[in-house]
Design a protein around this motif. Sequence first.
Motif, PDB file in Angstrom:
ATOM      1  N   UNK A  26      49.785  48.585  41.351  1.00  0.00           N
ATOM      2  CA  UNK A  26      50.230  47.184  41.348  1.00  0.00           C
ATOM      3  C   UNK A  26      49.515  46.368  40.271  1.00  0.00           C
ATOM      4  N   UNK A  27      48.210  46.612  40.095  1.00  0.00           N
ATOM      5  CA  UNK A  27      47.492  45.874  39.048  1.00  0.00           C
ATOM      6  C   UNK A  27      47.979  46.284  37.667  1.00  0.00           C
ATOM      7  N   UNK A  28      48.353  47.551  37.491  1.00  0.00           N
ATOM      8  CA  UNK A  28      48.921  47.996  36.208  1.00  0.00           C
ATOM      9  C   UNK A  28      50.247  47.283  35.930  1.00  0.00           C
ATOM     10  N   UNK A  29      51.077  47.161  36.959  1.00  0.00           N
ATOM     11  CA  UNK A  29      52.365  46.452  36.805  1.00  0.00           C
ATOM     12  C   UNK A  29      52.106  44.980  36.480  1.00  0.00           C
ATOM     13  N   UNK A  30      51.193  44.356  37.185  1.00  0.00           N
ATOM     14  CA  UNK A  30      50.878  42.944  36.928  1.00  0.00           C
ATOM     15  C   UNK A  30      50.361  42.732  35.512  1.00  0.00           C
ATOM     16  N   UNK A  34      52.401  40.020  33.233  1.00  0.00           N
ATOM     17  CA  UNK A  34      51.771  38.705  33.128  1.00  0.00           C
ATOM     18  C   UNK A  34      50.394  38.826  32.500  1.00  0.00           C
ATOM     19  N   UNK A  35      49.841  37.691  32.214  1.00  0.00           N
ATOM     20  CA  UNK A  35      48.509  37.609  31.635  1.00  0.00           C
ATOM     21  C   UNK A  35      47.462  37.368  32.710  1.00  0.00           C
ATOM     22  N   UNK A  37      44.456  37.278  34.816  1.00  0.00           N
ATOM     23  CA  UNK A  37      43.062  37.730  34.783  1.00  0.00           C
ATOM     24  C   UNK A  37      42.650  38.265  36.154  1.00  0.00           C
ATOM     25  N   UNK A  38      43.317  37.786  37.206  1.00  0.00           N
ATOM     26  CA  UNK A  38      43.002  38.275  38.554  1.00  0.00           C
ATOM     27  C   UNK A  38      43.329  39.749  38.707  1.00  0.00           C
ATOM     28  N   UNK A  39      44.442  40.202  38.102  1.00  0.00           N
ATOM     29  CA  UNK A  39      44.791  41.622  38.222  1.00  0.00           C
ATOM     30  C   UNK A  39      43.790  42.491  37.470  1.00  0.00           C
ATOM     31  N   UNK A  40      43.279  42.005  36.335  1.00  0.00           N
ATOM     32  CA  UNK A  40      42.273  42.748  35.576  1.00  0.00           C
ATOM     33  C   UNK A  40      40.968  42.821  36.378  1.00  0.00           C
ATOM     34  N   UNK A  41      40.575  41.674  36.950  1.00  0.00           N
ATOM     35  CA  UNK A  41      39.364  41.646  37.770  1.00  0.00           C
ATOM     36  C   UNK A  41      39.521  42.556  38.987  1.00  0.00           C
TER      37      UNK A  41
END
Length: 195
Positions: A26-30, A34-35, A37-41
């Motif tokens: 899911x974080x890879x899809x996000x 989108x940009x 930063x929460x998914x990267x964190x």
Amino acid sequence: MYNSERLTDEKNFVPTGAEKLSLYLLTEILKEISDSSESILLQKLLLGGHYWAINSEFTGIFHNHVDNPKSAQQVINILDMWYIIENSYRKFSTQDKKMIEDHFKGNFRKEFMGFSGNDETEHLGIARIFIDDLNKFGYFKGRNLNSHFPTLSENLAIYSKFKEIRPHLADRDLELSEFIELEHNPIILVHILRR
């Protein structure tokens, strides 16, 4: 202020292997759409095994609050009651409104004021969900529902009388005498006069 107790809470988020894989995907899809930063964190914390930090960072997800069904029923009853009170008052003649003003010397409520954002947060949150998210009680949509002072006990006092006449209001509004009877309650008048 930072709550360090959250770090040792027994209910900390500890994902299973399947949950880790799902969250990673899911974080890879996000990251692709989108940009965020929460998914990267989230991905960094997940891959590093820093689950305590996930619990700490995403407190809106990991909390123990569940609305009390009794509170939800109270909100439904109060919103229904105030819709009828306001709608009835609006339809009273100018003469009837003057009679009410004179009877209470201006110390009465004719509008729903909401719930206290400090003291009645559960009821306020439930009311907002009903009105804004579930599109129930649309009559109140767009109002500031934070009364900035407690109203629940006053509303429940009015409702204790209202529930006796509610079954008779399916096809009619409140009569003037019923309106006055609902508002003529020592508990209610004390609250109103304190303002």
